[in-house]
Design a protein around this motif. Structure first.
Motif, PDB file in Angstrom:
ATOM      1  N   PRO A 285       0.857  -1.195   0.000  1.00 42.79           N
ATOM      2  CA  PRO A 285       0.000   0.000   0.000  1.00 42.79           C
ATOM      3  C   PRO A 285       0.896   1.249   0.000  1.00 42.79           C
ATOM      4  CG  PRO A 285      -0.432  -1.463   1.883  1.00 42.79           C
ATOM      5  CD  PRO A 285       0.897  -1.836   1.309  1.00 42.79           C
ATOM      6  N   VAL A 286       0.836   2.017  -1.078  1.00 48.89           N
ATOM      7  CA  VAL A 286       1.689   3.210  -1.172  1.00 48.89           C
ATOM      8  C   VAL A 286       0.862   4.445  -1.528  1.00 48.89           C
ATOM      9  CG1 VAL A 286       3.800   1.950  -1.741  1.00 48.89           C
ATOM     10  CG2 VAL A 286       2.311   2.677  -3.587  1.00 48.89           C
ATOM     11  N   ALA A 287      -0.412   4.424  -1.111  1.00 51.07           N
ATOM     12  CA  ALA A 287      -1.285   5.529  -1.508  1.00 51.07           C
ATOM     13  C   ALA A 287      -1.386   6.620  -0.439  1.00 51.07           C
ATOM     14  CB  ALA A 287      -2.679   4.984  -1.834  1.00 51.07           C
ATOM     15  N   GLY A 288      -0.673   6.457   0.670  1.00 50.37           N
ATOM     16  CA  GLY A 288      -0.750   7.454   1.751  1.00 50.37           C
ATOM     17  C   GLY A 288      -0.178   8.795   1.318  1.00 50.37           C
ATOM     18  N   LEU A 289      -0.495   9.821   2.077  1.00 50.33           N
ATOM     19  CA  LEU A 289      -0.119  11.178   1.674  1.00 50.33           C
ATOM     20  C   LEU A 289       1.284  11.578   2.115  1.00 50.33           C
ATOM     21  CD1 LEU A 289      -3.514  12.962   2.436  1.00 50.33           C
ATOM     22  CD2 LEU A 289      -2.683  12.084   0.251  1.00 50.33           C
ATOM     23  N   GLY A 290       1.851  10.855   3.065  1.00 47.28           N
ATOM     24  CA  GLY A 290       3.213  11.167   3.515  1.00 47.28           C
ATOM     25  C   GLY A 290       3.326  12.545   4.140  1.00 47.28           C
ATOM     26  N   THR A 291       2.323  12.917   4.945  1.00 51.12           N
ATOM     27  CA  THR A 291       2.316  14.284   5.507  1.00 51.12           C
ATOM     28  C   THR A 291       3.474  14.520   6.476  1.00 51.12           C
ATOM     29  OG1 THR A 291       0.780  13.505   7.175  1.00 51.12           O
ATOM     30  CG2 THR A 291      -0.169  14.651   5.294  1.00 51.12           C
ATOM     31  N   ARG A 292       3.993  13.440   7.079  1.00 53.91           N
ATOM     32  CA  ARG A 292       5.111  13.635   8.016  1.00 53.91           C
ATOM     33  C   ARG A 292       6.386  14.043   7.290  1.00 53.91           C
ATOM     34  NH1 ARG A 292       5.197   8.042  10.736  1.00 53.91           N
ATOM     35  NH2 ARG A 292       4.234   7.576   8.732  1.00 53.91           N
TER      36      ARG A 292
ATOM     37  N   LYS B 210       6.782   9.752  -1.147  1.00 56.18           N
ATOM     38  CA  LYS B 210       7.722   9.417  -0.058  1.00 56.18           C
ATOM     39  C   LYS B 210       8.525   8.163  -0.387  1.00 56.18           C
ATOM     40  CE  LYS B 210       5.543   7.466   3.430  1.00 56.18           C
ATOM     41  NZ  LYS B 210       4.676   7.383   4.622  1.00 56.18           N
ATOM     42  N   GLU B 211       7.848   7.209  -1.016  1.00 52.07           N
ATOM     43  CA  GLU B 211       8.486   5.910  -1.297  1.00 52.07           C
ATOM     44  C   GLU B 211       9.681   6.032  -2.236  1.00 52.07           C
ATOM     45  OE1 GLU B 211       5.244   6.636  -1.605  1.00 52.07           O
ATOM     46  OE2 GLU B 211       4.418   5.478   0.076  1.00 52.07           O
TER      47      GLU B 211
ATOM     48  N   GLN C  21      -6.075   3.517  -5.346  1.00 51.50           N
ATOM     49  CA  GLN C  21      -6.985   3.796  -4.234  1.00 51.50           C
ATOM     50  C   GLN C  21      -7.383   5.253  -4.468  1.00 51.50           C
ATOM     51  OE1 GLN C  21      -5.224   4.267  -0.349  1.00 51.50           O
ATOM     52  NE2 GLN C  21      -7.092   3.654   0.725  1.00 51.50           N
TER      53      GLN C  21
ATOM     54  N   PRO D  86      -7.448   8.329  -0.028  1.00 47.71           N
ATOM     55  CA  PRO D  86      -6.733   7.629   1.062  1.00 47.71           C
ATOM     56  C   PRO D  86      -7.647   7.390   2.262  1.00 47.71           C
ATOM     57  CG  PRO D  86      -5.996   9.915   0.918  1.00 47.71           C
ATOM     58  CD  PRO D  86      -7.049   9.744  -0.127  1.00 47.71           C
TER      59      PRO D  86
ATOM     60  N   GLY E 236      -7.551   4.951   4.431  1.00 48.71           N
ATOM     61  CA  GLY E 236      -6.988   4.077   5.464  1.00 48.71           C
ATOM     62  C   GLY E 236      -6.274   2.866   4.882  1.00 48.71           C
ATOM     63  N   LEU E 237      -5.393   2.301   5.729  1.00 45.84           N
ATOM     64  CA  LEU E 237      -4.594   1.152   5.303  1.00 45.84           C
ATOM     65  C   LEU E 237      -5.478  -0.062   4.991  1.00 45.84           C
ATOM     66  CD1 LEU E 237      -1.868  -0.221   4.913  1.00 45.84           C
ATOM     67  CD2 LEU E 237      -1.687  -0.463   7.398  1.00 45.84           C
TER      68      LEU E 237
ATOM     69  N   ALA F 245      -6.974   0.420   1.659  1.00 45.59           N
ATOM     70  CA  ALA F 245      -5.977   0.222   0.598  1.00 45.59           C
ATOM     71  C   ALA F 245      -5.802  -1.280   0.318  1.00 45.59           C
ATOM     72  CB  ALA F 245      -4.643   0.842   1.010  1.00 45.59           C
TER      73      ALA F 245
ATOM     74  N   LEU G  23       4.843  -2.692   4.181  1.00 51.31           N
ATOM     75  CA  LEU G  23       4.752  -1.234   4.220  1.00 51.31           C
ATOM     76  C   LEU G  23       6.131  -0.641   3.946  1.00 51.31           C
ATOM     77  CD1 LEU G  23       2.398  -0.590   7.273  1.00 51.31           C
ATOM     78  CD2 LEU G  23       1.824  -1.171   4.904  1.00 51.31           C
TER      79      LEU G  23
HETATM   80  P1  UTP Z   1       0.912   5.977   7.220  1.00 53.14           P
HETATM   81  O1  UTP Z   1      -0.190   6.780   7.745  1.00 53.14           O
HETATM   82  O2  UTP Z   1       1.998   5.550   8.134  1.00 53.14           O
HETATM   83  O3  UTP Z   1       1.633   6.726   6.029  1.00 53.14           O
HETATM   84  O4  UTP Z   1       0.335   4.723   6.476  1.00 53.14           O
HETATM   85  P2  UTP Z   1       1.241   7.981   5.169  1.00 53.14           P
HETATM   86  O5  UTP Z   1      -0.217   8.249   5.151  1.00 53.14           O
HETATM   87  O6  UTP Z   1       1.891   7.759   3.827  1.00 53.14           O
HETATM   88  O7  UTP Z   1       2.116   9.095   5.861  1.00 53.14           O
HETATM   89  P3  UTP Z   1       1.805  10.230   6.953  1.00 53.14           P
HETATM   90  O8  UTP Z   1       1.355   9.478   8.184  1.00 53.14           O
HETATM   91  O9  UTP Z   1       0.791  11.137   6.377  1.00 53.14           O
HETATM   92  O10 UTP Z   1       3.141  10.863   7.103  1.00 53.14           O
HETATM   93  C1  UTP Z   1       0.989   3.447   6.474  1.00 53.14           C
HETATM   94  C2  UTP Z   1       1.064   2.887   5.066  1.00 53.14           C
HETATM   95  O11 UTP Z   1      -0.237   2.742   4.521  1.00 53.14           O
HETATM   96  C3  UTP Z   1      -0.342   3.375   3.260  1.00 53.14           C
HETATM   97  C4  UTP Z   1       0.767   4.421   3.245  1.00 53.14           C
HETATM   98  O12 UTP Z   1       1.181   4.688   1.916  1.00 53.14           O
HETATM   99  C5  UTP Z   1       1.847   3.770   4.097  1.00 53.14           C
HETATM  100  O13 UTP Z   1       2.641   2.899   3.313  1.00 53.14           O
HETATM  101  N1  UTP Z   1      -1.710   3.959   3.146  1.00 53.14           N
HETATM  102  C6  UTP Z   1      -2.238   4.632   4.205  1.00 53.14           C
HETATM  103  C7  UTP Z   1      -2.424   3.785   1.986  1.00 53.14           C
HETATM  104  O14 UTP Z   1      -1.948   3.173   1.008  1.00 53.14           O
HETATM  105  N2  UTP Z   1      -3.678   4.322   1.921  1.00 53.14           N
HETATM  106  C8  UTP Z   1      -4.236   5.006   2.959  1.00 53.14           C
HETATM  107  O15 UTP Z   1      -5.390   5.455   2.815  1.00 53.14           O
HETATM  108  C9  UTP Z   1      -3.491   5.174   4.122  1.00 53.14           C
END
Ligand code: UTP
Length: 289
Positions: A10-17, A27-28, A104, A107, A109-110, A113, A130
């Motif tokens: 799952p690499v669809a997160g926003l990477g806000t950190r 981020k990836e 996805q 985003p 949630g994991l 995804a 992850l």
């Molecule tokens: P995280 O919440 O740790 O990562 O999700 P994030 O959203 O990329 O980064 P921050 O927290 O905003 O900095 C854990 C994993 O789940 C994926 C993310 O890509 C990460 O690999 N993920 C999370 C999804 O693919 N989809 C989502 O809706 C949420």
């Protein structure tokens, strides 16, 4: 027993950190020395016997697809310049295994995804990795260690690591039926518990082997306050129905999804490099810190 052939990333997160680095690039794709983080994790999966990788991507993640694709112009250019070593290096990346991409759209949630991979996985157990958790191992790759526990038990397996209590509230934590040196039996999971409420000191790390039952459960779990489908909710239901084990993998894990963890990983991966590791070590030692 079915072999673990497929892995979901799952690499669809926003990477806000990691803003602002992640404003326009995933981020990836941030490199540890000279290799994008995601490639380390893909290599771990392949070294563990995975044959097909399903990446759950979202908006702004095209660079990941391009990275694992052929790069015709670059290959041509390297051929003309007789840079054969570099040519082999970039060709090897796209030849590593079969990649499947699923979007996805939001985003959510994991858990959401992972649910997107339901049809691509079908009725077989599968791995989830992850990309934030980079695990260095000079022996058996971490995922392979989980697969071994799966082969012994036929059950879902989660990577766990002992974390000091003072840091446990940043993690998912397992509640155990029993604990041994290298494994545990899981009876439940708690997301980010307060230090004094944590059921153990074993934190969930981003490697999982899951039975396909998880899809049905994720489809029906209650969404959290933000409307997201959390993997932890699905895992809690899964371990109420089926056995679930924790694997205390050996290897060094870096939380490269946050800035400090990423820096630590960068330094250590730099120090491990044959070409300049010694010079880098001397440089760090000489810093007047
Ligand atoms: P995280 O919440 O740790 O990562 O999700 P994030 O959203 O990329 O980064 P921050 O927290 O905003 O900095 C854990 C994993 O789940 C994926 C993310 O890509 C990460 O690999 N993920 C999370 C999804 O693919 N989809 C989502 O809706 C949420």
């Amino acid at each position: 027993m079915k072999k673990i052939r497929k892995a979901v990333f799952p690499v669809a997160g926003l990477g806000t950190r990691f803003l602002p680095a992640t404003k326009a690039s995933p981020k990836e794709m941030l490199p540890l020395v000279d290799k994008p983080m995601i490639q380390y994790v893909v290599e771990e999966a392949i070294a563990s016997g995975i044959e097909e990788i399903i990446l759950i991507t979202g908006r702004g993640k095209n660079a990941i697809e391009d990275h694992f694709d052929n790069a015709i112009e670059l290959e041509q250019l390297l051929k003309e310049k007789n840079k054969l070593e570099e040519l082999k290096m970039i060709k090897d990346i796209s030849d590593m295994c079969d990649f499947v991409y699923i979007r996805q759209k939001e985003p959510l949630g994991l858990g959401h995804a992972i649910l997107r991979a339901k049809n691509a996985i079908g009725p077989e157990p599968f791995a989830v990795l992850l990309g934030d958790d980079i695990i260095y191992s000079d022996g058996v790759p971490a995922l392979k260690q989980l697969i071994t526990v799966y082969e012994e038990t036929g059950s879902s397996v989660i990577a766990v690591e002992k974390i000091p209590r003072s840091k446990i509230s940043s993690y998912g934590v397992v509640d155990t039926e029993w604990e041994k040196d290298d494994s545990c039996k899981i009876r439940g999971l708690v997301e980010k518990p307060a230090e004094d409420k944590a059921p153990s000191e074993l934190a969930v790390i981003g490697r999982y082997i899951l039975t396909p039952k998880i899809f049905e459960l994720l489809e029906n779990v209650e969404r959290d306050k933000s409307g997201e489908i959390q993997l932890t909710a699905g895992l809690n239901e899964l371990c109420a129905l089926e056995d679930m084990y924790g694997c205390k993998f050996s290897g060094k894990r870096y939380d490269a999804g946050n800035k400090l963890g990423f820096l630590m990983a960068t330094v250590e991966y730099g120090l491990r490099r044959k070409e300049f590791g010694d010079e880098f070590r001397n440089y760090i030692k000489a810093l007047n810190l």
